[in-house]
Write a protein that holds these residues in place. Structure first.
Motif, PDB file in Angstrom:
ATOM      1  N   ALA A 308      22.615  32.120  52.506  1.00 28.54           N
ATOM      2  CA  ALA A 308      21.860  33.263  51.992  1.00 28.54           C
ATOM      3  C   ALA A 308      20.974  32.854  50.821  1.00 28.54           C
ATOM      4  O   ALA A 308      19.810  33.272  50.726  1.00 28.54           O
ATOM      5  CB  ALA A 308      22.821  34.374  51.568  1.00 28.54           C
ATOM      6  N   ALA A 309      21.511  32.027  49.916  1.00 32.28           N
ATOM      7  CA  ALA A 309      20.730  31.585  48.757  1.00 32.28           C
ATOM      8  C   ALA A 309      19.534  30.734  49.195  1.00 32.28           C
ATOM      9  O   ALA A 309      18.446  30.814  48.598  1.00 32.28           O
ATOM     10  CB  ALA A 309      21.619  30.794  47.801  1.00 32.28           C
ATOM     11  N   THR A 310      19.707  29.930  50.247  1.00 32.70           N
ATOM     12  CA  THR A 310      18.600  29.124  50.763  1.00 32.70           C
ATOM     13  C   THR A 310      17.507  30.015  51.333  1.00 32.70           C
ATOM     14  O   THR A 310      16.308  29.777  51.128  1.00 32.70           O
ATOM     15  CB  THR A 310      19.114  28.160  51.845  1.00 32.70           C
ATOM     16  N   ALA A 311      17.886  31.064  52.063  1.00 33.15           N
ATOM     17  CA  ALA A 311      16.898  31.991  52.623  1.00 33.15           C
ATOM     18  C   ALA A 311      16.144  32.728  51.525  1.00 33.15           C
ATOM     19  O   ALA A 311      14.943  33.021  51.673  1.00 33.15           O
ATOM     20  CB  ALA A 311      17.586  32.974  53.560  1.00 33.15           C
ATOM     21  N   GLU A 312      16.812  33.023  50.425  1.00 34.04           N
ATOM     22  CA  GLU A 312      16.160  33.738  49.328  1.00 34.04           C
ATOM     23  C   GLU A 312      15.036  32.908  48.707  1.00 34.04           C
ATOM     24  O   GLU A 312      14.088  33.464  48.140  1.00 34.04           O
ATOM     25  CB  GLU A 312      17.189  34.101  48.254  1.00 34.04           C
ATOM     26  N   ILE A 313      15.119  31.590  48.813  1.00 33.34           N
ATOM     27  CA  ILE A 313      14.019  30.750  48.308  1.00 33.34           C
ATOM     28  C   ILE A 313      12.753  31.057  49.095  1.00 33.34           C
ATOM     29  O   ILE A 313      11.657  31.183  48.531  1.00 33.34           O
ATOM     30  CB  ILE A 313      14.387  29.258  48.426  1.00 33.34           C
ATOM     31  N   LYS A 317       9.134  32.399  47.762  1.00 34.51           N
ATOM     32  CA  LYS A 317       7.908  31.626  47.974  1.00 34.51           C
ATOM     33  C   LYS A 317       6.861  32.438  48.725  1.00 34.51           C
ATOM     34  O   LYS A 317       5.655  32.296  48.486  1.00 34.51           O
ATOM     35  CB  LYS A 317       8.231  30.348  48.741  1.00 34.51           C
ATOM     36  N   ALA A 318       7.306  33.287  49.651  1.00 37.42           N
ATOM     37  CA  ALA A 318       6.353  34.090  50.410  1.00 37.42           C
ATOM     38  C   ALA A 318       5.578  35.052  49.520  1.00 37.42           C
ATOM     39  O   ALA A 318       4.443  35.431  49.846  1.00 37.42           O
ATOM     40  CB  ALA A 318       7.092  34.861  51.503  1.00 37.42           C
ATOM     41  N   SER A 353      -3.248  41.865  50.466  1.00 37.04           N
ATOM     42  CA  SER A 353      -3.112  41.794  49.008  1.00 37.04           C
ATOM     43  C   SER A 353      -2.643  40.403  48.612  1.00 37.04           C
ATOM     44  O   SER A 353      -1.896  39.742  49.352  1.00 37.04           O
ATOM     45  CB  SER A 353      -2.123  42.852  48.510  1.00 37.04           C
ATOM     46  N   GLN A 354      -3.116  39.956  47.466  1.00 46.87           N
ATOM     47  CA  GLN A 354      -2.775  38.626  46.978  1.00 46.87           C
ATOM     48  C   GLN A 354      -2.579  38.690  45.471  1.00 46.87           C
ATOM     49  O   GLN A 354      -3.421  39.239  44.753  1.00 46.87           O
ATOM     50  CB  GLN A 354      -3.888  37.623  47.312  1.00 46.87           C
ATOM     51  N   ALA A 355      -1.457  38.152  45.008  1.00 46.94           N
ATOM     52  CA  ALA A 355      -1.221  38.095  43.566  1.00 46.94           C
ATOM     53  C   ALA A 355      -2.169  37.081  42.941  1.00 46.94           C
ATOM     54  O   ALA A 355      -2.261  35.935  43.397  1.00 46.94           O
ATOM     55  CB  ALA A 355       0.227  37.710  43.291  1.00 46.94           C
ATOM     56  N   ILE A 356      -2.896  37.500  41.920  1.00 39.79           N
ATOM     57  CA  ILE A 356      -3.849  36.618  41.244  1.00 39.79           C
ATOM     58  C   ILE A 356      -3.274  36.080  39.937  1.00 39.79           C
ATOM     59  O   ILE A 356      -3.266  34.882  39.684  1.00 39.79           O
ATOM     60  CB  ILE A 356      -5.175  37.349  40.979  1.00 39.79           C
ATOM     61  N   PHE A 357      -2.767  36.997  39.122  1.00 42.54           N
ATOM     62  CA  PHE A 357      -2.193  36.579  37.842  1.00 42.54           C
ATOM     63  C   PHE A 357      -0.959  37.434  37.553  1.00 42.54           C
ATOM     64  O   PHE A 357      -1.028  38.659  37.634  1.00 42.54           O
ATOM     65  CB  PHE A 357      -3.212  36.738  36.715  1.00 42.54           C
ATOM     66  N   ASN A 358       0.149  36.789  37.276  1.00 44.15           N
ATOM     67  CA  ASN A 358       1.372  37.522  36.941  1.00 44.15           C
ATOM     68  C   ASN A 358       2.156  36.841  35.832  1.00 44.15           C
ATOM     69  O   ASN A 358       3.360  37.053  35.692  1.00 44.15           O
ATOM     70  CB  ASN A 358       2.247  37.683  38.189  1.00 44.15           C
ATOM     71  N   GLY A 359       1.464  35.997  35.066  1.00 48.88           N
ATOM     72  CA  GLY A 359       2.129  35.347  33.937  1.00 48.88           C
ATOM     73  C   GLY A 359       3.213  34.352  34.343  1.00 48.88           C
ATOM     74  O   GLY A 359       4.101  34.070  33.548  1.00 48.88           O
ATOM     75  N   GLY A 360       3.146  33.836  35.569  1.00 41.54           N
ATOM     76  CA  GLY A 360       4.148  32.865  36.018  1.00 41.54           C
ATOM     77  C   GLY A 360       5.432  33.484  36.525  1.00 41.54           C
ATOM     78  O   GLY A 360       6.400  32.774  36.812  1.00 41.54           O
ATOM     79  N   ARG A 361       5.456  34.823  36.694  1.00 40.27           N
ATOM     80  CA  ARG A 361       6.685  35.500  37.104  1.00 40.27           C
ATOM     81  C   ARG A 361       7.127  35.078  38.502  1.00 40.27           C
ATOM     82  O   ARG A 361       8.316  34.813  38.740  1.00 40.27           O
ATOM     83  CB  ARG A 361       6.470  37.010  37.057  1.00 40.27           C
ATOM     84  N   LEU A 362       6.193  35.018  39.452  1.00 40.09           N
ATOM     85  CA  LEU A 362       6.554  34.689  40.827  1.00 40.09           C
ATOM     86  C   LEU A 362       7.035  33.248  40.957  1.00 40.09           C
ATOM     87  O   LEU A 362       7.990  32.966  41.690  1.00 40.09           O
ATOM     88  CB  LEU A 362       5.365  34.941  41.759  1.00 40.09           C
ATOM     89  N   ALA A 364       8.417  31.557  38.590  1.00 40.96           N
ATOM     90  CA  ALA A 364       9.728  31.515  37.941  1.00 40.96           C
ATOM     91  C   ALA A 364      10.812  32.040  38.877  1.00 40.96           C
ATOM     92  O   ALA A 364      11.944  31.542  38.884  1.00 40.96           O
ATOM     93  CB  ALA A 364       9.700  32.333  36.649  1.00 40.96           C
ATOM     94  N   GLN A 365      10.450  33.048  39.693  1.00 37.38           N
ATOM     95  CA  GLN A 365      11.418  33.576  40.647  1.00 37.38           C
ATOM     96  C   GLN A 365      11.780  32.523  41.701  1.00 37.38           C
ATOM     97  O   GLN A 365      12.932  32.415  42.118  1.00 37.38           O
ATOM     98  CB  GLN A 365      10.853  34.815  41.328  1.00 37.38           C
ATOM     99  N   VAL A 366      10.794  31.739  42.130  1.00 29.97           N
ATOM    100  CA  VAL A 366      11.071  30.656  43.078  1.00 29.97           C
ATOM    101  C   VAL A 366      12.029  29.650  42.466  1.00 29.97           C
ATOM    102  O   VAL A 366      13.023  29.241  43.092  1.00 29.97           O
ATOM    103  CB  VAL A 366       9.757  29.967  43.504  1.00 29.97           C
ATOM    104  N   ARG A 367      11.746  29.245  41.245  1.00 37.26           N
ATOM    105  CA  ARG A 367      12.626  28.268  40.575  1.00 37.26           C
ATOM    106  C   ARG A 367      14.018  28.846  40.346  1.00 37.26           C
ATOM    107  O   ARG A 367      15.027  28.137  40.464  1.00 37.26           O
ATOM    108  CB  ARG A 367      11.995  27.823  39.252  1.00 37.26           C
ATOM    109  N   SER A 368      14.072  30.137  40.038  1.00 38.40           N
ATOM    110  CA  SER A 368      15.373  30.776  39.842  1.00 38.40           C
ATOM    111  C   SER A 368      16.184  30.766  41.133  1.00 38.40           C
ATOM    112  O   SER A 368      17.389  30.473  41.130  1.00 38.40           O
ATOM    113  CB  SER A 368      15.168  32.215  39.362  1.00 38.40           C
ATOM    114  N   ASN A 369      15.536  31.068  42.265  1.00 33.76           N
ATOM    115  CA  ASN A 369      16.241  31.064  43.539  1.00 33.76           C
ATOM    116  C   ASN A 369      16.655  29.654  43.953  1.00 33.76           C
ATOM    117  O   ASN A 369      17.694  29.465  44.584  1.00 33.76           O
ATOM    118  CB  ASN A 369      15.370  31.704  44.623  1.00 33.76           C
TER     119      ASN A 369
END
Length: 497
Positions: A308-313, A317-318, A353-362, A364-369
């Protein structure tokens, strides 16, 4: 035409949706988990035995009945079943995202003038009257929305939910096996305390006799009052052990009641008859360490947690890539119901829709997962090694208990003979009370030691069955029950009145 446009957009989205980002999960090999080929302690490396109903191997009908009752009525197991059903419903919700969402609505309205805005009409008979203007409106519409997982975010979400659902099934099996072993351990303890109580009461009767003999010898002037006082102290010490044993026995029986979903005192009558400590089979085929990976539900749950944790990565990323949403609408309206479906309008829209700027949040979420997946792998490996540790410790504990039982049997026989001889010699005045008291104390110690060793052997066998993953069918697919259990609801104060 509108329908064909919507279909064209959907067909164009399918190739894009075939791209799935994130790592694909692959189970770790036994070598990567540190699993050896054989146990480091002497164990039967033959094919693993069938331990699905290991409690029946103790050949104790009451123990079998209690374990079966706990399997169906234990409240911890009921909670695990509820968590399994929750995970199943979460999986259904995740899978629903793979399909379009369709909504429909219908409406009716009527408008009229409340004051003013009337018109006059002359009737055929010449009468003039006023008519208030009013208007009816009928409408029907349908909306379709479809979130296209261009980079596999929806499929990864379903993959994670499926692994979590499977993990909840293995968690349920872990609770089930743990409850079974706890019932068996408390049953063994209850029988141990019964035997120890019988031993203490038998010793108390002997010490009553010794106290009486010492009193006679003091009255006859054959010995000093020291013998009588020593006999009185020995008797009091034995008598003091009885309330403590009764308390421990009551705790074990009360625990059995709660484990089987009953009141603490529900089993006191069923357990009242003194029975010997149950003894299991002399030999048990434990198999090889790799069997633990397939039989231990906690190990399999940890493996599903890693999946499950692998799938969350992939889900995280998506979110870095474009997202496509397709919506469609079809509607009709009319002032006359019969004309409602004469004119039907529709629309279709595809938006990206495409995220352009989010302060590195997305990112960081990838690295967290990714960190969560690394932690899940460490937990998985730790669970595997702990499982192997449990098996080896249980094997050693079983061998140790059997050896202690063998030696205590010798000690008990010798202590019994010594106590009989000392008692006869004291009656004949050929030995002092100190020698008799020492012999009686050795006999009590040997009895308790032998009884404790038998209980330790049975407990170690239960622990070995648990360590090997016994008590559930690992070949069966664990699914949430179709019919949920009936849960009584509390009555509100107003309903009481």
């Amino acid at each position: 035409m509108k329908r064909s446009r919507f279909a064209s957009i959907a067909v164009m989205a399918l190739p894009l949706a075939a791209c799935t980002v994130g790592p694909d999960y692959k189970p770790a090999s036994p070598g990567a988990l540190g699993v050896p080929d054989h146990y480091s302690v002497p164990a039967d490396g033959a094919t693993r035995g069938d331990f699905r109903q290991w409690w029946t191997q103790f050949d104790d009908p009451l123990l079998t009945r209690l374990v079966e009752q706990a399997r169906s009525s234990n409240l911890d197991i009921a909670q695990a079943v509820a968590r399994l059903r929750q995970a199943h419903e979460a999986l259904i919700q995740s899978r629903a995202q793979l399909f379009p969402s369709v909504d429909a609505s219908a409406g009716y309205s009527r408008s009229f003038n409340v004051a003013g805005g009337t018109s006059t009409v002359t009737l055929p008979d010449g009468t003039v009257t006023s008519i208030s203007q009013s208007r009816n409106s009928f409408s029907v519409s349908g909306d379709v929305s479809y979130q296209v997982g261009l980079f596999g975010e929806i499929r990864r979400t379903v993959e994670a939910s499926k692994a979590q659902y499977q993990g909840a099934g293995y968690d349920y099996a872990s609770v089930l096996t743990s409850t079974e072993s706890e019932v068996a351990r408390n049953y063994i303890l209850a029988r141990l305390y019964q035997v120890q109580l019988a031993n203490a009461r038998a010793s108390l009767a002997i010490e009553d006799d010794n106290l009486q003999i010492a009193g006679w010898r003091v009255q006859a002037g054959l010995v000093s009052s020291l013998d009588q006082e020593s006999a009185r102290a020995a008797r009091a010490q034995t008598a003091a052990s009885i309330p403590s044993l009764e308390q421990s026995y009551n705790q074990a029986v009360s625990r059995l009641g709660v484990l089987t979903g009953q009141a603490p005192g529900a089993l006191k009558q069923a357990m009242a008859k003194v029975e010997p400590i149950p003894q299991g089979p002399a030999d048990i085929a434990v198999g090889i360490p790799a069997d633990t990976l397939r039989q231990r539900p906690d190990v399999m749950s940890a493996e599903r947690g890693l999946a499950a944790a692998t799938a969350e990565i992939g889900v995280a990323k998506a979110a870095l890539y474009p997202a496509l949403n397709i919506t469609g609408n079809i509607a009709t309206s009319s002032n006359v119901f019969d004309d409602l479906f004469k004119v039907i309008t529709g629309s279709v829209f595809g938006g990206i829709s495409q995220a352009i700027f989010n302060g590195g949040r997305l990112n960081a979420q990838v690295r967290s997962n990714e960190a969560a997946a690394q932690g899940a792998f460490a937990l998985y490996k730790s669970t595997v090694l702990t499982a192997l540790e449990d098996v080896e410790n249980a094997i050693v504990a079983l061998d140790s208990a059997r050896e202690r039982e063998k030696q205590y049997a010798i000690a008990l026989d010798a202590a019994n003979n010594s106590a009989i001889l000392s008692r006869e010699q004291y009656r004949a005045g050929l030995t002092d009370f100190t020698t008799l008291n020492t012999a009686e104390s050795s006999l009590i110690s040997a009895r308790n030691g032998f009884t404790q060793a038998k209980a330790d052997e049975a407990t170690a066998l239960v622990q070995l069955y648990l360590a090997l993953g016994g008590g559930w069918d690992s070949s069966a697919v664990l699914v949430a029950p179709v019919t949920p259990p009936v849960i009584p609801t509390a009555t509100s104060p107003s309903e009481d009145r």
